[in-house]
Motif scaffolding. Structure first.
Motif, PDB file in Angstrom:
ATOM      1  N   ASP A 178       0.870  -1.063   0.032  1.00 30.54           N
ATOM      2  CA  ASP A 178      -0.092   0.028  -0.135  1.00 30.54           C
ATOM      3  C   ASP A 178       0.852   1.177   0.155  1.00 30.54           C
ATOM      4  OD1 ASP A 178      -2.835   1.201   0.594  1.00 30.54           O
ATOM      5  OD2 ASP A 178      -1.656   2.254   2.010  1.00 30.54           O
ATOM      6  N   LYS A 179       0.442   2.319  -0.424  1.00 27.90           N
ATOM      7  CA  LYS A 179       1.091   3.528  -0.666  1.00 27.90           C
ATOM      8  C   LYS A 179       1.687   3.963   0.585  1.00 27.90           C
ATOM      9  CE  LYS A 179      -3.056   6.314  -0.546  1.00 27.90           C
ATOM     10  NZ  LYS A 179      -3.875   5.113  -0.659  1.00 27.90           N
ATOM     11  N   SER A 180       0.662   3.651   1.849  1.00 31.09           N
ATOM     12  CA  SER A 180       1.258   3.928   3.166  1.00 31.09           C
ATOM     13  C   SER A 180       2.677   3.415   3.580  1.00 31.09           C
ATOM     14  CB  SER A 180       0.248   3.529   4.285  1.00 31.09           C
ATOM     15  OG  SER A 180       0.218   2.087   4.164  1.00 31.09           O
ATOM     16  N   ALA A 181       3.329   2.467   2.857  1.00 28.99           N
ATOM     17  CA  ALA A 181       4.729   2.309   3.085  1.00 28.99           C
ATOM     18  C   ALA A 181       5.631   3.516   3.061  1.00 28.99           C
ATOM     19  CB  ALA A 181       5.089   1.084   1.847  1.00 28.99           C
ATOM     20  N   LEU A 182       5.116   4.428   2.287  1.00 27.03           N
ATOM     21  CA  LEU A 182       5.859   5.710   2.223  1.00 27.03           C
ATOM     22  C   LEU A 182       5.787   6.367   3.330  1.00 27.03           C
ATOM     23  CD1 LEU A 182       4.704   6.410  -1.597  1.00 27.03           C
ATOM     24  CD2 LEU A 182       7.042   6.270  -1.092  1.00 27.03           C
ATOM     25  N   TYR A 183       4.727   6.316   4.010  1.00 28.98           N
ATOM     26  CA  TYR A 183       4.463   7.261   5.104  1.00 28.98           C
ATOM     27  C   TYR A 183       5.416   6.579   6.270  1.00 28.98           C
ATOM     28  CZ  TYR A 183      -0.034   7.893   3.244  1.00 28.98           C
ATOM     29  OH  TYR A 183      -1.119   8.471   2.674  1.00 28.98           O
TER      30      TYR A 183
END
Length: 351
Positions: A169-174
């Motif tokens: 999920d893009k939340s890995a970037l967070y």
């Protein structure tokens, strides 16, 4: 954290009517697009028995799944349960209808910070009924660590190569941004986003697999392939504990994200009456107990939660601790930056 339990199918119409369900059976069918555990038979069977509304569920593994499936059209779904970072984009796209709050009597029992969240409001109208909330902590197998990890940096430890997993999920970037010291995770500049992408590319050889569903992560732990990961707080740890695998959840030194999921009515549904019955059930004591018992998540309706949680459970899930919720980095809509974040995450996975 509470283990996954099987709820008793207590189907008394009198009790269910008290939660604003219909007093006579309806003829209808609901197709819901939601998360694992949110349509458990222990909750759905009594609902169908009381209302006559049959429920079919399709599960998502990421909030990025909602818009494409709704954009496909065809009137497939009646209710969706996106997280607070996705709700507003569905509203703006016209995928969901405003909700008549007069038909949801328990709405005012929901925590104020959820029912007044920008992500479910537009032009004075409400588009979502907050359903569940929690953190996105990290988790590790207790038997694999002599010293408990306290930092996100543990997921970059070369000694754990092949034992690490992150949500696909893009939340890995967070996660990577926080490790870089960039706490403005929902408004990263191009340079900060590039640094987060670079950090994840650096980590890529250490990752056993990016997990897509709750069940997939549980299986990775059970097969001894993964020892540390991020997690949907309370859910996967409960499933693992039920199988005798001891894991520990922790909020890292760099903080954790927070989330809140809401039920929304898909625009133009022909099953509106059943949809409203479902919305009411979901925030009643029965519905909130279901998500607590099955997923281990916190309740958005503290009034209902007090009916089934012990004082210890209420406290353990931070139901009486608004400072805990305020300490979390509650997900936000990325707006026009969403494609940039998405592209960055896809670039990481392509390595």
């Amino acid at each position: 954290m509470t283990n996954r339990l099987t709820l008793l199918a207590r189907t008394s119409l009198t009790a269910l009517c008290a939660t604003s369900l219909a007093s006579s059976a309806l003829a209808g069918e609901l197709n819901i697009l939601t998360w694992e555990g949110y349509a458990d038979p222990s909750v759905i069977a009594p609902f169908t028995a009381a209302t006559g509304c049959e429920v079919s569920a399709t599960y998502v593994g990421s909030n990025d799944d909602f818009a494409p499936k709704l954009a496909a059209g065809g009137g497939v779904f009646d209710i969706v349960t996106p997280s607070i970072d996705t709700t507003y984009s569905l509203i703006e796209a016209g995928f969901v209808d405003p909700i008549d709050i007069s038909r949801v009597p328990a709405f005012n029992d929901i925590y104020e910070q959820f029912r007044t969240a920008d992500g479910i409001l537009k032009d004075g109208e409400v588009y979502g009924i907050p359903y569940a909330w929690g953190a996105v902590p990290f988790m590790y197998r207790k038997d694999k660590f002599d010293t408990p990890p306290t930092s996100i940096n543990a997921l970059w430890d070369p000694a754990l190569k092949g034992r690490i997993s992150l949500w696909d999920d893009k939340s890995a970037l967070y996660v990577a941004a926080r490790l870089n010291g960039d706490m403005n995770i929902y408004s990263l500049s191009d340079d900060e986003l590039a640094a987060a992408e670079e950090k994840l590319i650096e980590q890529r050889p250490l990752v056993r697999k990016y997990w897509a569903t709750a069940g997939e992560l549980v299986d990775l732990y059970k097969s001894d392939e993964v020892w540390i990961s991020n997690t949907w707080g309370g859910y996967q740890s409960g499933l693992l504990a039920a199988d005798g695998i001891e894991v520990v959840e922790f909020i890292p030194d760099e903080g954790a994200e927070g989330w809140m999921d809401s039920n929304m009515i898909v625009a133009g549904t022909p099953n509106e009456e059943c949809a409203y019955q479902f919305l009411n059930m979901a925030i009643s004591a029965k519905g909130q107990e279901g998500v607590f018992k099955v997923n281990g998540y916190s309740s958005t309706n503290p009034v209902a939660a007090k009916e089934f949680m012990t004082d210890e459970e209420f406290s353990a899930l931070h139901q009486d601790d608004p400072d805990y919720l305020n300490s979390l980095l509650l997900w936000e809509n990325l707006g026009a930056r969403l494609p940039v974040y998405t592209n960055a995450w896809n670039a990481v996975k392509s390595q």
